[in-house]
Enzyme design. Structure first.
Site, PDB file in Angstrom:
ATOM      1  N   SER A 167       1.010  -1.189   0.039  1.00  0.00           N
ATOM      2  CA  SER A 167      -0.094   0.059  -0.013  1.00  0.00           C
ATOM      3  C   SER A 167       0.997   1.319   0.023  1.00  0.00           C
ATOM      4  O   SER A 167       2.127   1.333   0.414  1.00  0.00           O
ATOM      5  CB  SER A 167      -0.947   0.090   1.177  1.00  0.00           C
ATOM      6  OG  SER A 167      -1.391   1.292   1.463  1.00  0.00           O
ATOM      7  N   TYR A 210      -1.983  -1.471  10.203  1.00  0.00           N
ATOM      8  CA  TYR A 210      -2.127  -1.493   8.646  1.00  0.00           C
ATOM      9  C   TYR A 210      -1.202  -1.076   8.035  1.00  0.00           C
ATOM     10  O   TYR A 210      -0.299  -1.856   7.230  1.00  0.00           O
ATOM     11  CB  TYR A 210      -3.376  -0.645   8.253  1.00  0.00           C
ATOM     12  CG  TYR A 210      -3.597  -0.851   6.705  1.00  0.00           C
ATOM     13  CD1 TYR A 210      -4.085  -2.068   6.258  1.00  0.00           C
ATOM     14  CD2 TYR A 210      -3.256   0.120   5.718  1.00  0.00           C
ATOM     15  CE1 TYR A 210      -4.305  -2.542   4.837  1.00  0.00           C
ATOM     16  CE2 TYR A 210      -3.516  -0.097   4.536  1.00  0.00           C
ATOM     17  CZ  TYR A 210      -4.249  -1.183   3.955  1.00  0.00           C
ATOM     18  OH  TYR A 210      -4.339  -1.313   2.742  1.00  0.00           O
TER      19      TYR A 210
END
Length: 257
Positions: free
Chosen positions: A141, A154
């Protein structure tokens, strides 16, 4: 037909980016192994591929469970005989600064986002090594490169996936296996829509907030990431090895004046 005669296994392909990628890969000639924990949506993806004239099989599997992953791989090999492309797409998010996170949430996000990459690789890579050929795409990401409020766990997992990608490439380059990572920005998927409903009293206000992260003022679409995955899966990216590929609308390196 950029993936003609290739077999691609895509985790988390019942919806969102995974589903868009599965449909695109099939359109480009790949035989697709659709993997998802959600049976109904996974079967639907496979059915859509078949309806459009492609080849697909659905296998339900929990990518955090070693026995389930080994069984998944054996089923895929039994059905198609080989796996040429592995797209580790399955993942979940977790919201909170470190002091706000429960141990349970930390463990769950780490388990899915990191172990869910480790286990499919562990059981598929030996077959790629034997064939001296293969392509692995790991879903990282843009958050691996930037700080973002209340995304501690995350971000930690996606940074780990990016580093793992680079280390895997060094280990498996002698076997003609390429390993690259996708780094999307915010993509409008069911995953994000769920987050907006859970995190904002007014989801539309939340959507407007996260739009501002992208230079163009709009979120990406699953197809944007699917197209990037297709490039990494195809021979067109044969000189990309251990590389991060950004599909983030400019949020990583851009900043409005």
């Amino acid at each position: 037909m950029r993936l003609q005669n290739k077999v691609a296994l895509i985790t988390g392909s019942g919806s969102g980016i995974g589903k868009s990628t599965a449909l695109l890969f099939a359109k480009e000639g790949a035989k697709v192994v659709v993997v998802d924990l959600a049976e109904e949506s996974g079967k639907q993806t496979a059915a859509e591929i078949v309806q459009q004239g492609g080849e697909a099989v659905f296998i339900q599997a929990d990518v955090t469970n070693a026995e389930a992953v080994e069984r998944m791989v054996n089923q895929a090999l039994g059905h198609f005989g080989r796996i040429d492309i592995l797209f580790n797409n399955a993942g979940i998010s977790g919201v909170g600064a470190i002091h706000e996170l429960t141990e349970e949430l930390w463990d769950r996000v780490v388990n899915v986002n990191m172990k869910g990459v480790f286990l499919p690789c562990k059981y598929i890579v030996p077959h790629m090594m034997e064939n001296k050929s293969g392509t692995i795409i790991n879903m990282s990401s843009a958050i691996a490169e930037i700080g973002l409020m209340r995304r501690a766990v995350y971000a930690a997992t996606k940074g780990a996936v990016l580093t793992l990608t680079k280390c895997m490439q060094v280990d498996y380059a002698p076997y003609n296996i390429r390993v690259n990572a996708l780094l999307p920005g915010t993509i409008l998927t069911p995953f994000v829509e769920k987050y907006l409903k859970e995190s904002y009293s007014d989801p539309e206000e939340g959507l407007n907030t996260i739009r501002k992260r992208q230079l163009g003022g709009e979120l990406g679409r699953p197809e944007d990431v699917a197209n990037a995955a297709l490039f990494l899966a195809s021979d067109e990216s044969k000189f990309m090895m251990g590389s991060p590929m950004y599909i983030d609308g400019g949020c990583t390196f851009g900043k409005m004046a």
